[in-house]
Write a protein that holds these residues in place. Sequence first.
Motif, PDB file in Angstrom:
ATOM      1  N   MET A  14      76.731  39.001  88.240  1.00 27.56           N
ATOM      2  CA  MET A  14      77.090  40.290  87.846  1.00 27.56           C
ATOM      3  C   MET A  14      77.374  41.245  89.276  1.00 27.56           C
ATOM      4  O   MET A  14      76.782  40.897  90.224  1.00 27.56           O
ATOM      5  CB  MET A  14      76.076  41.160  87.111  1.00 27.56           C
ATOM      6  N   ASN A  15      78.156  42.286  89.102  1.00 28.61           N
ATOM      7  CA  ASN A  15      78.478  43.190  90.424  1.00 28.61           C
ATOM      8  C   ASN A  15      77.089  43.837  90.892  1.00 28.61           C
ATOM      9  O   ASN A  15      77.144  43.999  91.931  1.00 28.61           O
ATOM     10  CB  ASN A  15      79.681  44.122  89.871  1.00 28.61           C
ATOM     11  N   ARG A  16      76.367  44.078  90.036  1.00 28.19           N
ATOM     12  CA  ARG A  16      75.020  44.787  90.517  1.00 28.19           C
ATOM     13  C   ARG A  16      74.392  43.739  91.387  1.00 28.19           C
ATOM     14  O   ARG A  16      73.239  44.261  91.787  1.00 28.19           O
ATOM     15  CB  ARG A  16      74.263  45.396  89.166  1.00 28.19           C
ATOM     16  N   GLN A  17      74.511  42.552  91.361  1.00 28.55           N
ATOM     17  CA  GLN A  17      73.807  41.373  91.889  1.00 28.55           C
ATOM     18  C   GLN A  17      74.473  41.252  93.625  1.00 28.55           C
ATOM     19  O   GLN A  17      73.749  40.743  94.195  1.00 28.55           O
ATOM     20  CB  GLN A  17      73.738  40.102  91.398  1.00 28.55           C
ATOM     21  N   LEU A  18      75.322  42.034  93.768  1.00 26.86           N
ATOM     22  CA  LEU A  18      75.971  41.946  95.030  1.00 26.86           C
ATOM     23  C   LEU A  18      75.502  42.901  95.787  1.00 26.86           C
ATOM     24  O   LEU A  18      75.309  44.052  95.636  1.00 26.86           O
ATOM     25  CB  LEU A  18      77.597  42.133  94.935  1.00 26.86           C
ATOM     26  N   LEU A  19      75.056  42.537  97.200  1.00 24.33           N
ATOM     27  CA  LEU A  19      74.070  43.382  98.041  1.00 24.33           C
ATOM     28  C   LEU A  19      74.833  44.179  98.947  1.00 24.33           C
ATOM     29  O   LEU A  19      75.997  43.711  99.456  1.00 24.33           O
ATOM     30  CB  LEU A  19      73.256  42.580  98.731  1.00 24.33           C
ATOM     31  N   GLU A  20      74.515  45.269  99.540  1.00 22.91           N
ATOM     32  CA  GLU A  20      75.040  46.116 100.302  1.00 22.91           C
ATOM     33  C   GLU A  20      74.151  46.210 101.639  1.00 22.91           C
ATOM     34  O   GLU A  20      73.031  46.081 101.208  1.00 22.91           O
ATOM     35  CB  GLU A  20      75.537  47.653 100.055  1.00 22.91           C
ATOM     36  N   PRO A  21      74.578  46.294 102.711  1.00 20.10           N
ATOM     37  CA  PRO A  21      75.937  46.273 103.325  1.00 20.10           C
ATOM     38  C   PRO A  21      76.442  44.612 103.343  1.00 20.10           C
ATOM     39  O   PRO A  21      75.857  43.813 103.025  1.00 20.10           O
ATOM     40  CB  PRO A  21      75.996  46.875 104.687  1.00 20.10           C
TER      41      PRO A  21
END
Length: 159
Positions: free
Chosen positions: A92-99
Amino acid sequence: MAAKAGELKVPFIRDDQLTRCMRLRVQSLQQKNEKPQDGEKLLRPNEHIYRVNFIQQQNLCFLRWEIQLERSGKVTVTGTSQHWTPDLTHLMNRQLLEPVGIFWKKPGAMHVECNEADAQEFGERLVELAKIRKVMYFLLAFADGLEPAQLKGSVVFKA
């Protein structure tokens, strides 16, 4: 480059099986003419899944990224908070970390460049994640003609 004494070098490992499974998800949706789940991240053709295995999890301090590119191009490294399970839970997109870490090599250049502030912050976040994970997954997006076979990458920590 070999890791020096007191350093732990953790290489990126291509996870071809997981990449293939995620590509099958995209094909399945296309064949059935279905839409992805709300917020689901579908793998694009230039994206591949990699993992790092933390053989040591405690007392790490981020030192540097070692990214080698055989030719000019760009690679974007995005960490995921995903714990993959045997049923291959959808990313899910929310599982992609920043930066994200963005590394590039200009035509004719000898060295790989990066946005150092983001790369440093990203590396420091890995130290925290390593404390609770033995394996961490990454989404690598290749651009400007760069291919996975032309990348060697590691994260180096002080142990």
